[in-house]
Write an enzyme that holds these catalytic residues in place. Structure first.
Site, PDB file in Angstrom:
ATOM      1  N   ASP A   1     -10.724   1.763  -3.440  1.00 54.61           N
ATOM      2  CA  ASP A   1     -11.206   1.416  -1.917  1.00 54.61           C
ATOM      3  C   ASP A   1     -12.786   1.286  -1.999  1.00 54.61           C
ATOM      4  O   ASP A   1     -13.546   0.976  -1.106  1.00 54.61           O
ATOM      5  CB  ASP A   1     -10.649   2.660  -1.194  1.00 54.61           C
ATOM      6  CG  ASP A   1      -9.342   2.250  -0.339  1.00 54.61           C
ATOM      7  OD1 ASP A   1      -9.125   1.194  -0.602  1.00 54.61           O
ATOM      8  OD2 ASP A   1      -8.786   3.474   0.115  1.00 54.61           O
TER       9      ASP A   1
ATOM     10  N   ASP B   1       0.731  -1.150  -0.074  1.00 55.46           N
ATOM     11  CA  ASP B   1       0.067  -0.045  -0.102  1.00 55.46           C
ATOM     12  C   ASP B   1       0.819   1.037   0.180  1.00 55.46           C
ATOM     13  O   ASP B   1       2.148   1.049   0.490  1.00 55.46           O
ATOM     14  CB  ASP B   1      -0.950  -0.145   1.312  1.00 55.46           C
ATOM     15  CG  ASP B   1      -2.060   0.815   1.202  1.00 55.46           C
ATOM     16  OD1 ASP B   1      -2.286   1.472   0.093  1.00 55.46           O
ATOM     17  OD2 ASP B   1      -2.978   0.314   1.806  1.00 55.46           O
TER      18      ASP B   1
END
Ligand code: GLA
Length: 750
Positions: free
Chosen positions: A541, A471
């Site tokens: 997301d 990430d």
């Protein structure tokens, strides 16, 4: 041979059955651009395309000469591809042809990802050397053409052959001069949780651009730009694509001049960029991939999909079927312990999930996003047996184990920050700006990259870890590296990305069996550069099924199904608060690399049965969903966006799955049809509808249908009878499974 040089007219012709790319050394030695488009016959006579009027520039300032690699200060007043500041401060540059060579295959770019070949006969490369004697500069332009792909890959290298430093202020990877401006510019733009929406605008006088100055390619724009004609559709018409194999600050720009010609360029964003080129050194710009289609946007995407899936992504996971994961993030956020994880994993295993992914919160003292980034050792309060302990227990359940990391970051509340406060990016005389309570590590420093490689190698080496979600949750502020002298601070952003690539390279080489998935607050660094190392990325997301239609559609303009991780999550959706049916969430997530991001323990028995059915359905068609040819049928960006449809087709057209989605239902719909594409018109297909049910759509479509009928008439996607709308409701998804019968129909079309 795909590359020829006619020495009389000094014309280069790169050609295959689909495209031609033509350049000519003009009389004064400047490299002129002649043509990029559909394939032209091999012939030496194209030199005339440059026209006699282009023989010399000096008395024809500002004429729309099509240049192959334009520079500033010599009478071309459009945006340049290359700007080099010389010891006397001048930036005028007039490079001339010096020599060229052609070789089989294509070469790698030092420190940067690029497309590749597996055999020398897959592609041919032309390397042209240009020289600017007053600047003591040599420029090498690389062009590769694959035997059977409609792309030209380009990259450049600049070498200082003098005795004083030069400064590269702008080094575009590609510039393309087109003879008219009758184009629509398509780009993929958005924000966090709504990445890569398709945007279109007519080109107009002046420049229009997209780019990033964030230190990453970004959620806001993608390093990809298309020029298409107004009438170009998914299935017909002309389109050019420019895509940059790069994950940092980029610029993609189209400039229309007073003669209505278009110059389009793509490369590292020149804003804030300055690279000091010491005598004898070379600067390498990233690769640009230029594609051309005269068969619409669909064919343009096909070209990018197969190239990026098969010749950009690397390693064992390039071709391997990707596992169905369950990620605990939305199930637990930071609030879990070992027992809770095992409960989730056990429950997921029963449903058919193949891998359990432990997301954020497993390390240091991380119970919120305020601490511990940088401390990549297990939080023993949550995981008494460490990562190794949980990983082994997950494996004992019959699942593989994956883990989340965010290597480029550090919280001020961490041991790493205590030990190395100077490793966090910042200008010494200014406060550092935090984002999500975190700072960014200085990846331009070798010792930082070495340290991270050491720590992460230990983590991956000790425990049975099969997957890593890498990430990157904030962009860079106060760009500065103490490792660079003042004159070189303009190199910082590029050196940062080179450091990221270096770490990716070393980790993927050291742990070739590990599947890497990229992530940056969802899809904030979803680009071809990262795809070389991580063959799949966390697309967004936002897992809301309705939002995902647009996100996945837009992403698919450039990126293959195998690159898009798509998860089914709980409702109400955590990003939008919307509740969509479970089947709809799955019906969207199937088109990509399927996963689940919910608490399976919280599902009802009925939902568990449905998820189990979804997983079986996906597994039986995994190759199609991950590697089939995507055909976009109905766009969520057109016609009010209420309907979306796409399909994935096997290479031999014997199998296909069509997805049709409707956001809101309406009363009294008329009988509506969806025409398919890419099937064999002569084949008979057995059509079945998912989810299976006793409803009018299933009744209208199930059975044997000809490929011709499916493509010319189509599937029925709204009820035969208006009153049957009551079966539908809002947020619906229907999948149509097509399987060709063994024998063709006796009376099929010729
Ligand atoms: C980012 C990612 C999410 C999740 C969180 C964890 O936002 O995109 O999927 O991993 O970080 O903090």
């Amino acid at each position: 041979m795909p590359i020829t040089f006619d020495s009389t007219s000094r014309t280069f012709h790169l050609r295959n059955d689909q495209i031609s790319y033509l350049m000519r050394v003009l009389e004064n030695g400047t490299l002129g651009h002649l043509y990029f488009g559909g394939s032209l016959a091999e012939s030496g006579s194209y030199g005339r395309l440059s026209g006699g009027e282009y023989l010399g520039l000096s008395n024809r300032l500002g004429e729309p000469v099509p240049f192959e690699f334009p520079t500033a200060g010599i009478g071309d007043f459009r945006v340049p591809a290359l700007t080099i500041e010389q010891p006397n401060g001048s930036t005028a540059l007039d490079p001339r042809y010096a020599s060229h060579r052609v070789f089989g295959g294509k070469s790698a770019i030092p420190g940067l990802p690029s497309t590749y070949v597996q055999g020398y006969d897959e592609a041919e490369t032309l390397e042209i050397l240009l020289a600017d004697t007053p600047a003591s500069l040599e420029i090498r332009l690389f062009y590769s053409i694959y035997a059977d792909r409609a792309v030209i890959t380009r990259s450049i290298r600049c070498r200082n052959v003098g005795s004083e430093p030069l400064t590269v202020r702008c080094a575009m990877s590609a510039s393309l001069d087109l003879p008219d401006s009758d184009w629509e510019m398509i780009h993929l733009s958005g924000a966090w949780a709504r990445e890569r929406h398709v945007r279109a605008r007519r080109l107009d006088a002046g420049s229009q651009s997209i780019g990033s100055l964030r230190g990453a390619s970004g959620h806001e724009h993608n390093p990809f730009l298309v020029l298409k004609r107004a009438h170009t559709t998914e299935e017909a018409g002309e389109a050019f694509g420019l895509s940059l194999v790069y994950s940092g600050n980029f610029l993609a720009e189209a400039e229309v001049d007073q003669f209505r010609t278009t110059r389009v360029r793509i490369g590292i964003n020149p804003d804030g960029f300055a690279w000091v080129l010491d005598p004898g050194t070379e600067f390498c710009a990233p690769e640009a991939v230029l594609a051309y289609s005269e068969a619409g946007m669909g064919a343009l995407s096909d070209t990018y999909h197969s190239l990026y899936r098969d010749r950009l992504a690397r390693g064992v996971w390039r071709d391997a079927p990707r596992p169905i994961v369950l990620n605990n993030w939305e199930a637990t956020y930071f609030d879990f312990d070992e027992a809770r994880l095992l409960e989730i994993a056990t429950s997921a295993r029963e449903l058919g999930v193949e891998m359990f992914v432990l997301d954020d919160g497993w390390f240091g003292r991380r119970d919120s996003d305020a601490s511990s980034l940088g401390d990549w050792t297990a939080n023993k309060a949550k995981l008494p047996g460490g990562v190794e302990g949980i990983a082994r227990q997950i494996e004992a359940l019959g699942l593989r184990f994956g883990i989340w990391i965010e290597p480029e970051m550090v919280n001020q509340r961490s041991q790493l920050f205590v030990d190395h406060p100077d490793w966090a990016i910042g200008v010494p005389t200014r406060p550092r700006t935090e984002g999500r309570n975190q700072l960014v590590l200085d990846m331009a420093r070798h010792e930082v990259v070495d340290y991270l490689f050491g720590v992460l190698s230990e983590l991956l080496g000790k425990a049975p870890i099969s997957y890593v979600k890498w990430d990157m949750n904030r962009n860079i502020t106060e760009p500065f590296s103490p490792s660079l002298p003042a004159a070189r601070q303009g190199e910082f952003y590029h050196r940062y990305i080179l450091g990221v690539y270096d770490l990716y390279e070393r980790l993927t080489r050291a742990f070739p069996q590990v599947l890497f998935e990229s992530c940056a607050g969802g899809g904030g660094r979803f680009d071809p550069g990262i795809l070389q190392f991580a063959p799949q990325g966390w697309t967004s997301d936002d897992t809301d099924a309705v939002e995902r239609l647009r996100i996945q559609w837009g992403t698919s303009l450039c990126y293959p199904l195998s690159s898009m991780a798509a998860h089914v999550s709980a409702v109400p959706n955590h990003q939008t608060g919307r509740s969509t049916p479970l089947a709809t969430r799955a019906g969207v997530a199937f088109f990509g690399v399927l996963g689940y991001e919910l608490d399976p323990v919280a599902l009802t028995d009925e939902e568990r049965a449905a998820v189990s059915d979804q997983i079986d359905y996906y597994k039986a068609r995994r190759e199609l969903f991950q590697r089939g040819r995507l055909v976009r049928l109905r766009s969520p960006f057109e016609g009010g966006g209420n309907e979306t449809a796409w399909m994935t087709v096997s290479a031999d057209a014997k199998r296909a799955v069509v997805g049709h989605y409707r956001v809101l239902n309406g009363p009294h719909r008329s009988r509506e049809r969806l025409r398919l594409r890419g099937l064999d018109p002569k084949a008979s297909y057995r059509v079945s509808v998912w989810p299976a049910g006793d409803d009018p759509i299933s009744a209208a479509n199930s059975g044997i249908r000809g490929g011709d009928e499916l493509m010319r008439l189509g599937l029925v996607v709204a009820p035969e009878s208006p009153s049957d709308s009551r079966y539908e409701g809002d947020f619906t998804a229907r999948l149509f499974d097509l399987e060709a019968e063994a024998t063709a129909r006796p009376n099929g079309p010729a």
